[in-house]
Write a protein that holds these residues in place. Structure first.
Motif, mmCIF file in Angstrom:
data_model
loop_
_atom_site.group_PDB
_atom_site.id
_atom_site.type_symbol
_atom_site.label_atom_id
_atom_site.label_comp_id
_atom_site.label_asym_id
_atom_site.label_seq_id
_atom_site.Cartn_x
_atom_site.Cartn_y
_atom_site.Cartn_z
ATOM 1 N N HIS A 53 -66.119 8.792 -54.331
ATOM 2 C CA HIS A 53 -65.112 8.125 -53.503
ATOM 3 C C HIS A 53 -64.800 8.852 -52.195
ATOM 4 O O HIS A 53 -64.604 8.227 -51.161
ATOM 5 C CB HIS A 53 -63.835 7.848 -54.316
ATOM 6 C CG HIS A 53 -62.863 8.980 -54.385
ATOM 7 N ND1 HIS A 53 -63.040 10.081 -55.179
ATOM 8 C CD2 HIS A 53 -61.684 9.168 -53.753
ATOM 9 C CE1 HIS A 53 -62.015 10.892 -55.038
ATOM 10 N NE2 HIS A 53 -61.170 10.374 -54.171
ATOM 11 N N ALA A 100 -65.134 0.089 -56.227
ATOM 12 C CA ALA A 100 -64.129 1.138 -56.473
ATOM 13 C C ALA A 100 -64.101 2.108 -55.308
ATOM 14 O O ALA A 100 -63.038 2.463 -54.781
ATOM 15 C CB ALA A 100 -64.453 1.874 -57.786
ATOM 16 N N HIS A 104 -61.070 2.266 -52.237
ATOM 17 C CA HIS A 104 -60.152 3.183 -52.934
ATOM 18 C C HIS A 104 -58.930 3.563 -52.108
ATOM 19 O O HIS A 104 -57.908 3.928 -52.671
ATOM 20 C CB HIS A 104 -60.898 4.437 -53.432
ATOM 21 C CG HIS A 104 -61.149 5.473 -52.387
ATOM 22 N ND1 HIS A 104 -62.324 5.552 -51.664
ATOM 23 C CD2 HIS A 104 -60.374 6.490 -51.927
ATOM 24 C CE1 HIS A 104 -62.254 6.567 -50.820
ATOM 25 N NE2 HIS A 104 -61.081 7.148 -50.951
ATOM 26 N N GLY A 115 -62.470 0.711 -60.526
ATOM 27 C CA GLY A 115 -61.636 0.771 -59.337
ATOM 28 C C GLY A 115 -60.191 1.088 -59.663
ATOM 29 O O GLY A 115 -59.535 1.876 -58.964
ATOM 30 N N PHE A 119 -58.253 4.496 -58.456
ATOM 31 C CA PHE A 119 -57.046 4.376 -57.631
ATOM 32 C C PHE A 119 -55.902 5.182 -58.248
ATOM 33 O O PHE A 119 -55.176 5.900 -57.553
ATOM 34 C CB PHE A 119 -56.683 2.890 -57.528
ATOM 35 C CG PHE A 119 -55.629 2.564 -56.510
ATOM 36 C CD1 PHE A 119 -55.913 2.567 -55.153
ATOM 37 C CD2 PHE A 119 -54.346 2.212 -56.917
ATOM 38 C CE1 PHE A 119 -54.938 2.239 -54.215
ATOM 39 C CE2 PHE A 119 -53.364 1.881 -55.980
ATOM 40 C CZ PHE A 119 -53.667 1.897 -54.629
ATOM 41 N N ASP A 122 -56.784 9.090 -58.091
ATOM 42 C CA ASP A 122 -56.729 9.628 -56.738
ATOM 43 C C ASP A 122 -55.286 9.968 -56.362
ATOM 44 O O ASP A 122 -55.017 10.957 -55.683
ATOM 45 C CB ASP A 122 -57.313 8.592 -55.770
ATOM 46 C CG ASP A 122 -57.729 9.180 -54.437
ATOM 47 O OD1 ASP A 122 -57.887 10.408 -54.332
ATOM 48 O OD2 ASP A 122 -57.901 8.390 -53.495
#
Ligand SMILES: [Fe+2]
Length: 188
Positions: A53, A100, A104, A115, A119, A122
């Motif tokens: 990501h 994803a 993101h 995804g 999310f 993160d």
């Protein structure tokens, strides 16, 4: 204690600090996958999304634009689409993993679990120090009530954008609306 290591793609452009963030995000999705008892294949999808990501988070704008020109998006959001395009170019074929990574930073109504878990991780990973007890409590609730935590995390992120007079894009609104669709408790 040594910094956690992470398997980054060869095309990644990340600082050591960014690499440590990526490793923490990967560890968190792996923890939730284990707690939820998902299949090894699904757990691996979440881990790949985490690894990819921010793989271009520290790349210059011209490198990001080479992978995926973003038109109207602010430049600080280009790294997701660029990493998704780079991953696809280098063999990643899982649309859910690619989406994803692509969305993101903003959210995406069409996400699958890869995804959604990325999310969450993160935002909740333990390196984010602000409001840590609340974030730890949210992270602990993910396996038991992922939908509720996803709504809370998304609401917090939208509130942050509003509070800091940042634009809130169409993807983010569509994502939010998808999370509350079917909620009949509205007093409208
Ligand atoms: Fe990240």
């Amino acid at each position: 204690m040594s910094a956690p290591s992470v398997a980054l793609p060869a095309w990644a452009v990340v600082t050591p600090a960014r690499g440590a963030h990526i490793a923490r995000v990967e560890a968190l999705v792996a923890r939730w996958a284990a707690e939820l008892g998902v299949s090894a294949v699904e757990a691996e999808r979440w881990r790949r999304a985490a690894q990819l990501h921010d793989a271009l988070r520290d790349a210059p704008a011209e490198v990001l634009a080479r992978y995926a020109p973003q038109g109207s998006w602010p430049v600080n959001l280009w790294h997701g689409p660029a990493a998704s395009a780079a991953a696809e170019r280098n063999g990643e074929t899982d649309r859910g993993v690619l989406d994803a990574v692509r969305y993101h930073s903003v959210g995406h109504a069409g996400w699958d679990e890869a995804g959604r878990m990325l999310f969450l991780a993160d935002y909740l990973e333990p390196g984010r120090s602000h409001d840590r007890p609340a974030l730890d409590a949210l992270a602990a609730r993910v396996p038991g009530e992922p939908d509720a935590v996803l709504r809370e995390v998304t609401a917090r992120r939208i509130a942050w954008l509003a509070h800091h007079a940042k634009p809130i894009g169409k993807d983010t609104w569509e994502f939010w609306n998808s999370l509350v669709a079917g909620d009949s408790s509205s007093s409208r």
